[in-house]
Design an enzyme around this catalytic site. Structure first.
Site, PDB file in Angstrom:
ATOM      1  N   SER A 190       0.831  -1.196   0.000  1.00 51.24           N
ATOM      2  CA  SER A 190       0.000   0.000   0.000  1.00 51.24           C
ATOM      3  C   SER A 190       0.876   1.261   0.000  1.00 51.24           C
ATOM      4  O   SER A 190       1.726   1.392  -0.882  1.00 51.24           O
ATOM      5  CB  SER A 190      -0.975  -0.052   1.179  1.00 51.24           C
ATOM      6  OG  SER A 190      -2.043   0.831   0.953  1.00 51.24           O
ATOM      7  N   ASP A 220      -7.824  -2.923  -7.717  1.00 53.59           N
ATOM      8  CA  ASP A 220      -7.339  -2.647  -6.367  1.00 53.59           C
ATOM      9  C   ASP A 220      -8.471  -2.033  -5.530  1.00 53.59           C
ATOM     10  O   ASP A 220      -8.972  -0.956  -5.831  1.00 53.59           O
ATOM     11  CB  ASP A 220      -6.156  -1.686  -6.462  1.00 53.59           C
ATOM     12  CG  ASP A 220      -5.497  -1.427  -5.134  1.00 53.59           C
ATOM     13  OD1 ASP A 220      -6.175  -0.888  -4.236  1.00 53.59           O
ATOM     14  OD2 ASP A 220      -4.323  -1.768  -4.970  1.00 53.59           O
ATOM     15  N   HIS A 269      -6.311  -5.982  -2.016  1.00 54.90           N
ATOM     16  CA  HIS A 269      -5.360  -4.911  -1.710  1.00 54.90           C
ATOM     17  C   HIS A 269      -4.366  -5.469  -0.708  1.00 54.90           C
ATOM     18  O   HIS A 269      -4.759  -5.818   0.391  1.00 54.90           O
ATOM     19  CB  HIS A 269      -6.091  -3.694  -1.128  1.00 54.90           C
ATOM     20  CG  HIS A 269      -5.195  -2.522  -0.859  1.00 54.90           C
ATOM     21  ND1 HIS A 269      -4.610  -1.785  -1.864  1.00 54.90           N
ATOM     22  CD2 HIS A 269      -4.776  -1.967   0.297  1.00 54.90           C
ATOM     23  CE1 HIS A 269      -3.873  -0.820  -1.331  1.00 54.90           C
ATOM     24  NE2 HIS A 269      -3.952  -0.912  -0.029  1.00 54.90           N
TER      25      HIS A 269
END
Ligand SMILES: *[C@@H]1O[C@H](CO)[C@@H](O)[C@H](O)[C@H]1NC(C)=O
Length: 347
Positions: free
Chosen positions: A129, A225, A292
């Protein structure tokens, strides 16, 4: 790689901060998953690692505060370091777009190098991330810390944040990045291969950076995503009537035009990595999943039913690339072809 010894394992983090990135969908704090990466790369085989969890104490970077390298809440940054010999795996733990981070980065690198990281034979910089974006931004700088004889590579998990148009026709993420770039004065720390050509905010987007990274890099990302769908493509500010609410909660509830919008996002993702993917030394795993961060949890990283492309799990793909066993350019066919996904569903 057998007998290379125990890996040094550094994990750079700020204890708290402004959570610009949603915590709920990120698999933070999952130490055992990191262990399996270590174990996979160390033993050079693909068998699942035993769950021998290792407790690694947190070290605060004492010199950091003096250098102004503090987290947003004023606390010094810290890292987890597991010492050994031979290799290094450095994981960015970032739950925020904290790129006042340059000082934190420099202070941490200085300390880790002094602690023995400079003797590593192999090093992998990784993050998920915001940490995945950080590992793109810092990859060459990380590579430059080591002598040429060290094998240095970078892995970005869910770090391919795209400069995309949202469902309201605006640019939500660009506005957010613009704020980060201005507020935290990061412009001077962005790669000048980009800033000599484009504005600083554009140079915060991986699509304008990845083709010019010299150090071997692996991009792991879900084509759909989930963080980007929620926070960049269809945040409530761009969708005031909530037309996207059901679709965001569960992709099975998206109608045909919403799916088309998401397919277009995937196309943008594939365009963004087009030049990057032509380099032999780079690796790719872009699966058509609603996910994600897939490297941080055992169930998506390596398990009997974990996501695969052409029957190869993420851990095996990353391992093949890191250890130079084969080139890895795994790009999935478009939704709904992938039946191995661990999709995130919120309802
Ligand atoms: C899908 O939903 C959106 C938002 O509610 C709507 O504007 C659009 O017409 C729908 N498309 C189809 C093909 O049903």
């Amino acid at each position: 790689m057998k007998g290379a010894g125990v890996w040094i394992w550094g994990l750079l983090w700020c204890v708290v901060g402004v959570a610009a990135l949603s915590r709920s969908v990120d698999g933070f704090d999952d130490l055992s998953a990191k262990e399996s990466l270590l174990s996979l790369l160390e033993t050079d085989d693909t068998s699942p690692s035993p769950a021998n969890q290792l407790m690694v104490p947190l070290t605060l970077i004492h010199g950091a505060a003096a250098k102004g390298a503090v987290c947003l809440d004023g606390t010094p940054p810290g890292y987890h370091l597991h010492r050994g010999s031979g290799s290094v795996l450095l994981l960015f733990q970032a739950n925020q777009l904290n790129f006042r981070g340059q000082r934190i980065w420099s202070a941490a690198m200085e300390e880790l190098m002094a602690q023995g990281m400079k003797n590593a034979e192999q090093a992998l910089l990784s993050g998920c991330s915001a940490g995945g974006l950080a590992s793109i931004l810092h990859c060459d700088e990380f590579g430059d810390l080591f002598p040429k004889t060290t094998k240095v590579k970078c892995l970005s998990d869910a770090g391919m944040f795209l400069d995309a148009i949202d469902v309201g026709g605006g640019r939500t993420l660009r506005n957010m990045f613009n704020g980060v770039v201005k507020l935290q004065g990061v412009a001077k720390n962005l790669p000048n291969t980009c800033t000599s050509q484009m504005d600083p905010t554009s140079c915060f987007f991986p699509q304008n950076l990845v083709a010019n990274i010299k150090t071997p890099m692996f991009l792991l990302n879900a084509a759909y995503d989930v963080w980007q769908i929620h926070q960049s493509l269809a945040p409530s500010t761009a969708d005031p009537h909530g037309y996207w609410k059901d679709c965001k909660e569960n992709h099975a509830q998206c109608n045909a035009s919403q799916i088309q919008f998401l397919q277009d996002f995937r196309d943008q993702m594939l365009n963004a990595i087009n030049v990057f993917s032509k380099s032999e030394q780079n690796g790719l795993f872009i699966n058509s999943c609603f996910a994600h961060c897939q490297s941080e949890k055992q169930d998506t990283w390596f398990a009997n039913d974990s996501p695969v492309i052409a029957e190869k799990a993420i851990a095996v793909s990353v391992g093949d690339w890191f250890l130079d066993r084969t080139t890895v350019k795994a790009v999935d066919c478009a939704y709904p072809c992938d039946k191995s996904c661990h999709d995130l569903v919120f309802k």
